[in-house]
Design a protein around this motif. Structure first.
Motif, short mmCIF file in Angstrom:
data_model
loop_
_atom_site.label_atom_id
_atom_site.label_comp_id
_atom_site.label_asym_id
_atom_site.label_seq_id
_atom_site.Cartn_x
_atom_site.Cartn_y
_atom_site.Cartn_z
N ILE A 280 3.21 26.15 47.59
CA ILE A 280 4.17 26.21 46.51
C ILE A 280 5.29 25.38 46.84
O ILE A 280 5.62 24.74 45.80
N GLY A 281 5.93 25.45 48.23
CA GLY A 281 7.04 24.59 48.37
C GLY A 281 6.70 23.31 48.17
O GLY A 281 7.69 22.57 47.22
N LEU A 282 6.15 22.45 48.82
CA LEU A 282 5.76 21.05 48.70
C LEU A 282 5.68 20.40 47.45
O LEU A 282 6.12 19.70 46.72
N PRO A 283 4.45 21.13 46.66
CA PRO A 283 4.37 20.72 45.25
C PRO A 283 5.34 20.68 44.40
O PRO A 283 5.79 20.12 43.47
N LEU A 284 5.98 21.98 44.34
CA LEU A 284 7.16 22.18 43.31
C LEU A 284 8.41 21.22 43.78
O LEU A 284 9.26 20.73 42.85
N PHE A 285 8.81 20.99 45.04
CA PHE A 285 9.77 20.08 45.58
C PHE A 285 9.50 18.67 45.01
O PHE A 285 10.31 18.03 44.64
N PHE A 286 8.08 18.28 45.02
CA PHE A 286 7.63 17.11 44.60
C PHE A 286 7.73 16.72 43.26
O PHE A 286 8.25 15.95 42.70
N LEU B 261 3.17 9.01 37.29
CA LEU B 261 3.52 9.07 38.57
C LEU B 261 2.76 7.78 39.34
O LEU B 261 3.43 7.39 40.32
N THR B 262 1.63 7.78 38.88
CA THR B 262 0.82 6.46 39.40
C THR B 262 1.28 5.21 39.00
O THR B 262 1.44 4.48 39.83
N GLU B 263 1.85 5.20 37.81
CA GLU B 263 2.63 4.12 37.29
C GLU B 263 4.08 3.73 37.98
O GLU B 263 4.39 2.43 38.57
N MET B 264 4.59 4.80 38.16
CA MET B 264 6.12 4.87 39.06
C MET B 264 5.78 4.48 40.40
O MET B 264 6.70 3.64 40.98
N LEU B 265 4.74 5.20 41.12
CA LEU B 265 4.92 4.99 42.61
C LEU B 265 4.04 4.16 43.03
O LEU B 265 3.96 3.62 44.13
N GLY B 266 3.11 3.54 42.34
CA GLY B 266 2.14 2.40 42.47
C GLY B 266 0.94 3.05 43.09
O GLY B 266 0.06 2.09 43.64
N PHE B 267 0.68 4.32 43.36
CA PHE B 267 -0.66 4.76 43.73
C PHE B 267 -0.83 6.30 43.12
O PHE B 267 0.28 6.86 42.82
N ARG B 268 -1.99 6.74 43.04
CA ARG B 268 -2.17 7.96 42.50
C ARG B 268 -1.80 9.18 43.44
O ARG B 268 -2.48 9.01 44.62
N PRO B 269 -1.07 10.08 43.35
CA PRO B 269 -1.11 11.16 44.19
C PRO B 269 -2.25 11.83 44.40
O PRO B 269 -3.19 11.89 43.57
N TYR B 270 -2.29 12.78 45.23
CA TYR B 270 -3.46 13.46 45.93
C TYR B 270 -3.88 14.30 44.73
O TYR B 270 -2.99 15.15 44.03
N GLN B 271 -5.21 14.62 44.46
CA GLN B 271 -5.69 15.77 43.41
C GLN B 271 -5.21 16.95 43.79
O GLN B 271 -5.16 17.83 43.01
N PHE B 272 -4.81 16.99 45.11
CA PHE B 272 -4.19 18.59 45.37
C PHE B 272 -3.18 19.03 44.76
O PHE B 272 -2.81 20.12 44.51
N TYR C 47 -2.59 18.37 41.22
CA TYR C 47 -3.21 18.41 40.09
C TYR C 47 -3.41 19.90 40.08
O TYR C 47 -3.00 20.60 39.15
N TYR C 48 -4.13 20.45 41.12
CA TYR C 48 -4.60 21.85 40.95
C TYR C 48 -3.62 22.63 41.27
O TYR C 48 -3.35 23.99 40.79
N THR C 49 -2.32 22.57 42.30
CA THR C 49 -1.26 23.35 42.59
C THR C 49 -0.67 23.46 41.44
O THR C 49 -0.08 24.47 41.31
N TRP C 50 -0.10 22.37 40.75
CA TRP C 50 0.80 22.35 39.59
C TRP C 50 0.02 23.16 38.51
O TRP C 50 0.88 23.64 37.98
N LYS C 51 -1.23 22.85 38.15
CA LYS C 51 -1.73 23.47 36.99
C LYS C 51 -2.33 24.80 37.20
O LYS C 51 -2.07 25.70 36.28
N TYR C 52 -2.58 25.45 38.49
CA TYR C 52 -3.03 26.62 38.61
C TYR C 52 -2.45 27.37 39.79
O TYR C 52 -1.86 28.60 39.52
N VAL C 53 -2.35 27.03 40.94
CA VAL C 53 -1.78 27.71 42.14
C VAL C 53 -0.48 27.93 42.13
O VAL C 53 -0.12 29.27 42.28
N SER C 54 0.32 26.99 41.98
CA SER C 54 1.65 27.54 41.87
C SER C 54 2.35 28.22 40.87
O SER C 54 2.95 29.35 41.01
N PRO C 55 1.79 28.13 39.78
CA PRO C 55 2.24 29.04 38.64
C PRO C 55 1.59 30.66 38.75
O PRO C 55 2.35 31.39 38.74
N ILE C 56 0.35 30.66 39.27
CA ILE C 56 0.04 32.05 39.70
C ILE C 56 0.91 32.69 40.87
O ILE C 56 1.16 33.78 40.80
N CYS C 57 0.93 31.71 42.02
CA CYS C 57 1.63 32.29 43.09
C CYS C 57 3.27 32.81 42.88
O CYS C 57 3.64 34.01 43.18
#
Length: 727
Positions: free
Chosen positions: A109-115, A556-567, A569-579
């Motif tokens: 919860i904390g790290l994905p939403l903070f990011f 984010l890929t364009e901004m950071l120069g690398f693609r963030p972990y797929q982790f 994607y799933y926390t933002w879309k499913y895990v964090s909203p449910i929690c």
């Protein structure tokens, strides 16, 4: 204009040429639509306003260094809660076992939403109002709700800084003024103050000398002038730190963020050298694994993660909006999150080392007092000398000897044992006494420091640390108000900051009357928890489900120069909203189950007593929750039914020094062609460059544009779904 453009071709050829929006946007020659045929919005050109916008683009403040920015985020996220809330939760919820649910929830919860908050702030380079208006205009109320919650929290949080300032100045004397009960004269006889004698010296100093507290929230008692002066000093410090924006607050952060770590390390070293410190630390880290199965432990861990990182307040977004576009905000999110966690653990070590020392002192005091009772019973033949083990020496009585003697007496005198009034004097009982918040900082910890050698020095250091922890968090909280308001309404930074501090001081006088501590409790319990939970859920939904997780990941890929972990994607879309939805439900249930009340200090009884809020206080309490949440449905309704324009039906293209801001949110392919050329759509093919990708939400147009910031805050192309002038 390029020689090979279709416009130029039309000038030199009789052949019919059809232009698309893409062709027009590809022109490299700077053109101002307001002074050209491209002005389809009907706006009149304002040269002064145009100049201000260009100046704003060039002069947006930026952090002097990456270190300054990291320290600002650490100073904001690491606050008083790390020192007096986390240790209490650790003690209450299973010691070392509590760290497991806390770490799990920090990661999911904390790290994905903070990011997420860091990323949207850095990408759009606006405060919370501008960011959420841009991502989803109908959810633009998120930014306004964040500002209101920041205001409510700032009101009472600065009062705590005022209390710390009072104790800080009182620490410059020996012995410390809370080390002994005051002596009062009753005629010709000097006696100890009754209220102090029935409680303790530190408790008396806190409730009577500091707060001069009334017996209930209904008894105002007038202003406490000492606390009023301290509150004025606190708001003056905040105003001076904020008056120049990050140019002034960034410099303050070098001290306010680093100094608490110096103090915590010093306290840890000193605490470990104290007798009984190991007992406290062992008590803290001894895991009670059965607690991990308790849903309440997980709820409290989630709430602590949520507030520890400052999610939803807008301060995180405000600070990150001053970053460069290519800053690695993923690294920042990970670093700050785990520094916050390790700071909490460090503070817990310090607290339990000191409380272990205090527990040993109090346990020895208990043994001495009860040994005197036993001697009295022996001298009056209430107890037989045969009950005392032969090796027990009353002149050098240890806790172990007393416990042995206590068990023998309890066994023999089983029927009449309660009448003796003897206490068990167990160290474990002292360590299990849960204290948090002001009770920990201003009563338990201050009492422990009275037993330190050179106690005034340690007291000065401790309260200076609290002032700096509070100041760092207050700067972030106030930035959550000032940055979005200044960005959106273009008010003068200095004038607005000073005005905001003066207004907050005047409103904050409610907290420095004699019943003020009860209002602090009310605001702390009810003004932020539920509204902020709703805010963060809507933030998550706005980015992951309305704006689009895939689109956001691509940017984010364009901004950071690398693609963030797929982790993520799933926390933002499913895990964090449910929690977060589960947390919100649990919070609502908790509010419904727990009676709305507060702990009042009753002077005559010299003890705390739980009282229910009166009707008028309940009205204030409910109003706080409604008022903080009101912008969310209000803005949605106004924009859903077009009572306030969100700029979604206007096509405007502005060229500024090679940069562009455009708004084509809801235009169809046919609309674009008709607006520009009034041609039949079938006659107007519009091939698009492959290197551009569309950023904005809700567009059905095939025109895809790169997602760099708009012309006011960066280079590249940006879809501005909601121009600030139309908010």
């Amino acid at each position: 204009m390029p020689k090979n453009s279709k416009v130029t071709q039309r000038e030199h050829s009789s052949e019919h040429v059809t232009e698309s929006v893409a062709d027009l946007l590809a022109h490299q020659e700077p053109v101002d639509y307001k002074r050209s045929v491209l002005n389809v919005t009907g706006e009149t050109w304002d040269k002064q306003k145009e100049g201000d916008e260009d100046l704003d683009a060039e002069n947006r403040p930026a952090w002097n260094s990456k270190l300054q920015y990291i320290l600002a985020q650490i100073g904001y996220s690491v606050g008083l809660g790390n020192v007096w809330r986390f240790p209490y939760l650790c003690q209450k919820n299973g010691g070392g076992a509590y760290l497991v649910p806390y770490l799990v929830l920090l990661v999911i919860i904390g790290l994905p939403l903070f990011f997420l908050e860091l990323a949207v702030g850095q990408r759009i380079r606006r405060g919370s109002i501008g960011v959420w208006n841009y991502i989803c205009p109908r959810l633009g109320g998120i930014g306004y709700a964040s500002c209101l919650v920041c205001f409510f929290v700032g009101l009472y949080y600065n009062v705590i800084i005022g209390w710390s300032i009072f104790y800080f100045f009182k620490s410059f004397q020996y012995p410390l003024p809370w080390s002994e009960c005051p002596i009062v004269k009753n005629g010709s006889v000097a006696v100890v103050e009754t209220e102090c004698e029935r409680s303790s010296a530190t408790t008396y100093f806190w409730y009577r000398e500091t707060l001069d507290i009334s017996n209930s929230i209904s008894e105002s008692g007038g202003l406490n002038w000492k606390m009023t002066l301290c509150l004025l000093v606190a708001w003056s410090l905040v105003g001076l730190a904020m008056i120049k924006g990050i140019q002034s607050s960034g410099k303050v952060m070098y001290f306010s963020s680093l100094f608490p770590y110096v103090v915590l390390v010093c306290f840890l070293v000193r605490g470990l050298l104290l007798r009984g410190a190991v007992d406290g630390i062992m008590h803290m880290f001894t895991p009670k694994l059965d607690k991990m199965l308790d849903p309440q432990v997980w709820r409290e861990a989630a709430t602590q993660v949520f507030f520890a990182l400052g999610l939803g307040f807008g301060g995180v977004i405000a600070f990150s909006s001053y970053n460069k576009q290519d800053n690695n905000c993923h690294f920042d999110a990970t670093l700050v999150s785990f520094i916050n966690f390790f700071t909490s653990v460090l503070a817990t070590l310090v607290v339990f080392a000191v409380l272990g020392f205090k527990a040993n002192i109090m346990n020895e005091k208990c043994v001495v007092e009860n040994a005197e009772k036993i001697l009295g019973y022996l001298n009056t033949n209430v107890l037989s000398h045969d009950l005392i083990p032969p090796h027990v020496n009353f002149s050098h009585l240890t806790a172990k000897d007393y416990n042995e003697m206590y068990r023998v007496i309890m066994t023999v005198k089983e029927g009449h044992f309660k009448e003796l009034g003897l206490d068990a004097c167990l160290l474990e009982d002292e360590l299990n006494k849960s204290v948090q918040g002001t009770g920990l900082a201003f009563i338990a910890f201050t009492e422990a420091m009275t037993h330190f050698p050179a106690s005034p020095f340690w007291s000065v250091m401790f309260f200076l640390m609290l002032i700096n922890l509070g100041l760092g968090s207050m700067i972030g909280t106030m930035s959550g108000i000032t940055t979005p308001i200044i960005d959106t309404f273009k008010v003068r930074k200095e004038v607005f900051t000073v005005g905001c501090c003066i207004f907050a001081f005047v409103v904050g006088l409610i907290f420095v009357q004699r019943s003020g501590n009860y209002f602090v409790t009310m605001f702390d319990d009810y003004s932020a928890t539920l509204p902020l939970t709703v805010v963060v859920i809507l933030e998550n939904i706005a980015v992951a489900w309305i704006y689009g997780t895939k689109k956001f990941m691509q940017e984010l890929t364009e901004m950071l120069g690398f693609r963030p972990y797929q982790f993520y994607y799933y926390t933002w879309k499913y895990v964090s909203p449910i929690c977060m939805a589960v947390l919100m439900t649990a919070s609502i249930i908790q509010l419904g189950v727990s009676p709305p009340g507060y702990s009042a200090w009753i002077r005559e009884e010299a003890a705390e007593k739980f009282l229910l809020y009166p009707t008028w206080a309940m009205a204030i309490l409910i109003s706080l929750i409604i008022l903080a949440s009101l912008p969310l449905p209000l803005v949605f309704i106004l924009r859903q039914f077009h009572l306030v324009s969100d700029g979604s039906n206007a096509l405007s293209v502005t060229y500024k020094k090679g940069r562009m801001m455009k708004d084509i949110s809801n235009l169809e392919d046919n609309d674009e062609t008709r607006f520009i050329l009034s041609k039949v759509p079938s006659e107007t093919p519009s091939p698009m460059p492959t290197h551009r990708s569309y950023l904005g939400p809700g567009s059905n147009s095939p025109m895809e544009m790169s997602s760099a910031p708009n012309g006011r805050y960066g280079s590249g192309y940006l879809l501005a779904s909601t121009p600030e002038s139309e908010l």
